[in-house]
Design a protein around this motif. Structure first.
Motif, short mmCIF file in Angstrom:
data_model
loop_
_atom_site.label_atom_id
_atom_site.label_comp_id
_atom_site.label_asym_id
_atom_site.label_seq_id
_atom_site.Cartn_x
_atom_site.Cartn_y
_atom_site.Cartn_z
N GLY A 427 -13.39 9.36 4.05
CA GLY A 427 -11.56 9.13 4.09
C GLY A 427 -11.66 7.67 4.64
N ASN A 428 -12.46 7.22 5.34
CA ASN A 428 -12.35 5.81 5.82
C ASN A 428 -12.53 4.88 4.62
OD1 ASN A 428 -11.99 6.18 8.52
ND2 ASN A 428 -13.99 6.54 8.92
N ILE A 429 -13.35 5.38 3.89
CA ILE A 429 -13.67 4.38 2.60
C ILE A 429 -12.84 4.30 1.71
CG2 ILE A 429 -15.33 4.11 0.68
CD1 ILE A 429 -17.72 5.29 2.52
N LEU A 430 -12.07 5.35 1.30
CA LEU A 430 -10.96 5.60 0.47
C LEU A 430 -9.66 5.03 1.24
CD1 LEU A 430 -11.27 9.38 -0.48
CD2 LEU A 430 -11.96 7.46 -1.70
N CYS A 431 -9.54 5.01 2.63
CA CYS A 431 -8.41 4.43 3.33
C CYS A 431 -8.15 2.88 3.01
CB CYS A 431 -8.53 4.90 4.70
SG CYS A 431 -7.28 3.96 5.80
N GLY A 432 -9.74 2.31 2.98
CA GLY A 432 -9.69 0.99 2.89
C GLY A 432 -9.23 0.67 1.43
N GLN A 433 -9.72 1.19 0.64
CA GLN A 433 -9.42 1.13 -1.00
C GLN A 433 -7.84 1.47 -1.17
OE1 GLN A 433 -13.06 3.45 -2.94
NE2 GLN A 433 -12.07 1.94 -4.34
N PHE A 434 -7.13 2.50 -0.61
CA PHE A 434 -5.96 2.68 -0.82
C PHE A 434 -5.02 1.67 -0.08
CE2 PHE A 434 -7.03 7.63 -1.24
CZ PHE A 434 -6.94 7.38 -2.73
N TYR A 435 -5.24 1.31 0.85
CA TYR A 435 -4.37 0.16 1.73
C TYR A 435 -4.35 -1.09 0.98
CZ TYR A 435 -1.97 -2.07 5.61
OH TYR A 435 -1.04 -2.78 6.26
N ARG A 480 -7.22 5.76 -10.66
CA ARG A 480 -6.02 5.67 -11.10
C ARG A 480 -5.10 4.78 -10.21
NH1 ARG A 480 -2.22 9.09 -14.03
NH2 ARG A 480 -0.36 8.93 -12.43
N VAL A 481 -5.46 5.09 -8.85
CA VAL A 481 -4.41 4.40 -7.99
C VAL A 481 -4.89 2.83 -7.63
CG1 VAL A 481 -3.64 4.35 -5.53
CG2 VAL A 481 -3.76 6.38 -6.94
N THR A 482 -6.32 2.61 -7.60
CA THR A 482 -6.84 1.37 -7.23
C THR A 482 -7.34 0.49 -8.59
OG1 THR A 482 -9.06 2.10 -6.73
CG2 THR A 482 -7.39 2.34 -5.23
N GLY A 483 -7.52 1.34 -9.68
CA GLY A 483 -8.26 0.74 -10.64
C GLY A 483 -9.75 0.62 -10.73
N SER A 484 -10.45 1.18 -9.52
CA SER A 484 -11.81 1.10 -9.38
C SER A 484 -12.47 2.39 -8.97
CB SER A 484 -12.31 0.15 -8.29
OG SER A 484 -11.56 -1.06 -8.34
N PRO A 485 -13.68 2.63 -9.31
CA PRO A 485 -14.41 3.82 -8.66
C PRO A 485 -14.47 3.78 -7.09
CG PRO A 485 -16.00 2.51 -9.74
CD PRO A 485 -14.59 1.88 -10.06
N GLN A 487 -15.57 2.72 -3.74
CA GLN A 487 -16.33 1.85 -3.35
C GLN A 487 -16.23 1.13 -2.06
OE1 GLN A 487 -15.27 -2.18 -4.88
NE2 GLN A 487 -14.10 -1.35 -6.37
N LEU A 488 -17.14 0.35 -1.40
CA LEU A 488 -17.12 0.24 0.14
C LEU A 488 -16.58 -1.16 0.28
CD1 LEU A 488 -20.80 0.89 1.37
CD2 LEU A 488 -18.68 1.94 1.93
N THR A 489 -16.50 -2.02 -0.43
CA THR A 489 -15.77 -3.46 -0.22
C THR A 489 -14.61 -3.51 0.44
OG1 THR A 489 -17.02 -3.70 -2.50
CG2 THR A 489 -16.07 -5.62 -1.55
N PRO A 490 -13.54 -2.83 0.14
CA PRO A 490 -12.29 -3.19 0.90
C PRO A 490 -12.57 -2.73 2.11
CG PRO A 490 -11.95 -2.00 -1.44
CD PRO A 490 -13.09 -2.02 -1.27
N TYR A 491 -13.12 -1.70 2.45
CA TYR A 491 -13.10 -1.04 3.77
C TYR A 491 -14.12 -1.95 4.58
CZ TYR A 491 -14.49 1.98 7.65
OH TYR A 491 -14.64 2.63 9.18
N GLN A 492 -15.12 -2.59 4.20
CA GLN A 492 -15.83 -3.48 4.81
C GLN A 492 -15.08 -4.82 5.08
OE1 GLN A 492 -19.06 -3.74 1.93
NE2 GLN A 492 -20.32 -2.71 3.02
N GLU A 493 -14.31 -5.23 4.01
CA GLU A 493 -13.55 -6.47 4.47
C GLU A 493 -12.27 -5.97 5.39
OE1 GLU A 493 -11.99 -7.31 0.53
OE2 GLU A 493 -14.13 -8.28 -0.05
#
Ligand code: ZN
Length: 505
Positions: A427-435, A480-485, A487-493
């Motif tokens: 959830g935290n990882i996805l939260c980073g991607q969605f936000y 669909r929502v983010t265009g990527s599978p 992944q950790l990067t947005p949450y790490q950033e």
């Protein structure tokens, strides 16, 4: 669509709604058990829940339902997979397969056992008495292994259990993701620990419960919580529950000597409720009309709790209101001190009170212990010691008792072992991607939050995520929502930017 199709479809919907009604009635009984029921109601309640759940299970595994699905499948073969009817058939088929693989007697045994086990845990935790729950936990582990045994062909014994809450995810996919995350978090926690600690003493004063409650409820109403379709009650271990599209309830717990506990739990559970309240009302009572997975759900609770609720922008608008609610306690505390206090990073024992940075290490510990229990590498009798050792290794903290160790979370005492924790960190990882995707679409969102406006963010989430219910597997939804599978990067950033600024890293 011809009339034969319409007739079959109407029959399917009627059957699915009946099953859903039984599950919803069971959810009301569970909500009551965890909020208002007197202790001596536990035994009969366990039996009542078992009755409802085994009846729902019988309907869900009925051969007539299987025949109906068989008859409908060729009728929808020409539809694209994201057509509502095609998605409904996919999810109904999945649930039917799951139900037919589990004997009714097993389902009733699990329901009855978990109710008694929860009751034992609720008594044992305040007494710090692991010995009292140990036989229950041993039976839970046995039931969990038996559960997996009904789904042969898995790569890891935990996979069927993970699939229940995070469909499509496996140990093979999660292990490397969590290993990378731990590798990122460990040096971050060390770097923060080398800086002067934040002063969180302002949060540890006397804050009357009623004022805490009013402030939290006003804030979630601004976020978009609809009190004509929900309510908030008190419990031991906060949760959100949906009885229908028109009734998505949240629970919280207050600590009058600590401001953060109740407030952020309210934000968290409201985030879960937004997901359910935002589903398509046409899908109410059907398997599509609910969040996609534990991980997808947690992405929303963490988004509203942390990304919004612990942001500087949010408090630029709300801190003067909080000071007005608690003038004696916070009148002399600056916004900057308060913001640092609610984002204080400090390795600790309790998962639900952990900060954003160390939180995932708590989850990774539980995920690993679940796998070891299921693999037979760890016995229940050795679990309290294994828990302590892992906390010392990953977080550098020592638990002097089991109450704040292996007894702290309800999950293993009110459900099966396996699949209960990975969703928090997913959830935290996805939260980073969605936000990140929401900001890309609407760069004005942070400025709006700082003015106490949440409609653009809430609207984007509703349109892209909530409204879809469980139409897509989580991996497909993310793509669909983010265009990527995933992944950790947005949450790490997100963590690097926020905590780099807070701790001058
Ligand atoms: Zn949650």
């Amino acid at each position: 669509m011809d009339t034969k199709y319409q007739t079959l479809r109407a029959e399917l919907i009627e059957r699915l709604r009946e099953i859903n009604d039984l599950h919803s009635a069971a959810a009301v009984l569970e909500w009551d058990q965890l909020t208002y029921m007197p202790p001596r109601g536990a035994e009969a309640r366990g039996r009542q829940l078992a009755t409802l759940q085994s009846h729902a299970h019988r309907l869900g595994a009925a051969p007539e339902l299987g025949k109906l699905l068989d008859a409908l499948e060729p009728e929808i073969a020409h539809l694209p997979p994201d057509h509502d009817d095609a998605a409904l058939l996919r999810v109904a088929r999945r649930d039917f397969e799951r139900a037919t693989k589990l004997p009714s007697a097993f389902v009733a045994e699990v329901a009855n056992h978990t109710s008694l086990s929860y009751d034992a845990w609720a008594g044992a935790r305040p007494d710090d008495d692991f010995a009292r729950v140990r036989p229950f936990l041993e039976k839970t582990l046995d039931l969990s292994r038996r559960y997996a045994g009904y789904f042969p062909g898995y790569a890891h014994i935990a996979d069927p259990l993970i699939d229940r809450s995070d469909e499509g995810m496996t140990v093979a996919a999660i292990r490397p993701l969590f290993a990378d995350l731990r590798q990122f978090l460990t040096p971050l926690v060390q770097a923060i620990s080398a800086r002067p600690p934040a002063d969180a003493s302002s949060l540890h004063q006397h804050f009357p419960e009623q004022i805490q409650r009013e402030f939290g409820e006003a804030a979630i109403q601004d976020f978009g919580y609809d009190f004509t379709r929900g309510r908030q009650d008190k419990t031991l271990h906060p949760f959100m529950t949906r009885f229908s599209w028109g009734d998505c309830r949240i629970t919280t717990r207050f600590d009058e000597e600590h401001l953060g506990a109740g407030l952020f739990s309210t934000f968290h559970e409201a985030g879960h409720a937004f997901y359910e309240m935002g589903t398509d009302p046409a899908h109410d009572g059907l398997p599509l009309g609910s969040g996609a997975s534990a991980g997808a759900h947690e992405s929303q609770s963490r988004l509203w709790e942390n990304v919004v609720g612990r942001s500087l922008g949010f408090w630029q608008h709300y801190y003067p209101k909080l000071q007005a609610a608690f003038p004696q306690q916070l009148g002399g505390v600056t916004l900057e001190t308060f913001y640092r206090a609610i984002n204080k990073v400090e390795p600790s024992l309790i998962r639900v009170e952990a900060d954003e940075v160390t939180y995932n290490l708590h989850v990774i510990i539980r995920f690993e212990l679940e796998l070891e229990l299921l693999e037979g590498k760890l016995a229940i009798a050795d679990l309290p010691e294994a828990w302590r050792a892992r906390y010392e290794e990953y977080l550098g903290v020592h638990s002097p008792n089991d109450r704040d160790g292996v007894l702290q979370d309800v999950h293993w005492y009110a459900g099966l072992i396996g699949g209960s924790f990975q969703g928090y960190t997913l959830g935290n990882i996805l939260c980073g991607q969605f936000y990140a995707a929401a900001l890309q679409a609407h760069p004005e969102i942070p400025g709006e939050i700082a003015r106490g406006r949440f409609d653009t963010l809430h609207g984007w989430l509703r349109h892209n995520i909530y409204r879809q219910g469980s139409k897509y597997l989580t991996g497909d939804l993310v793509q669909r929502v983010t265009g990527s599978p995933i992944q950790l990067t947005p949450y790490q950033e997100y963590l690097t930017t926020k905590y780099g600024a807070l701790y001058n890293l």
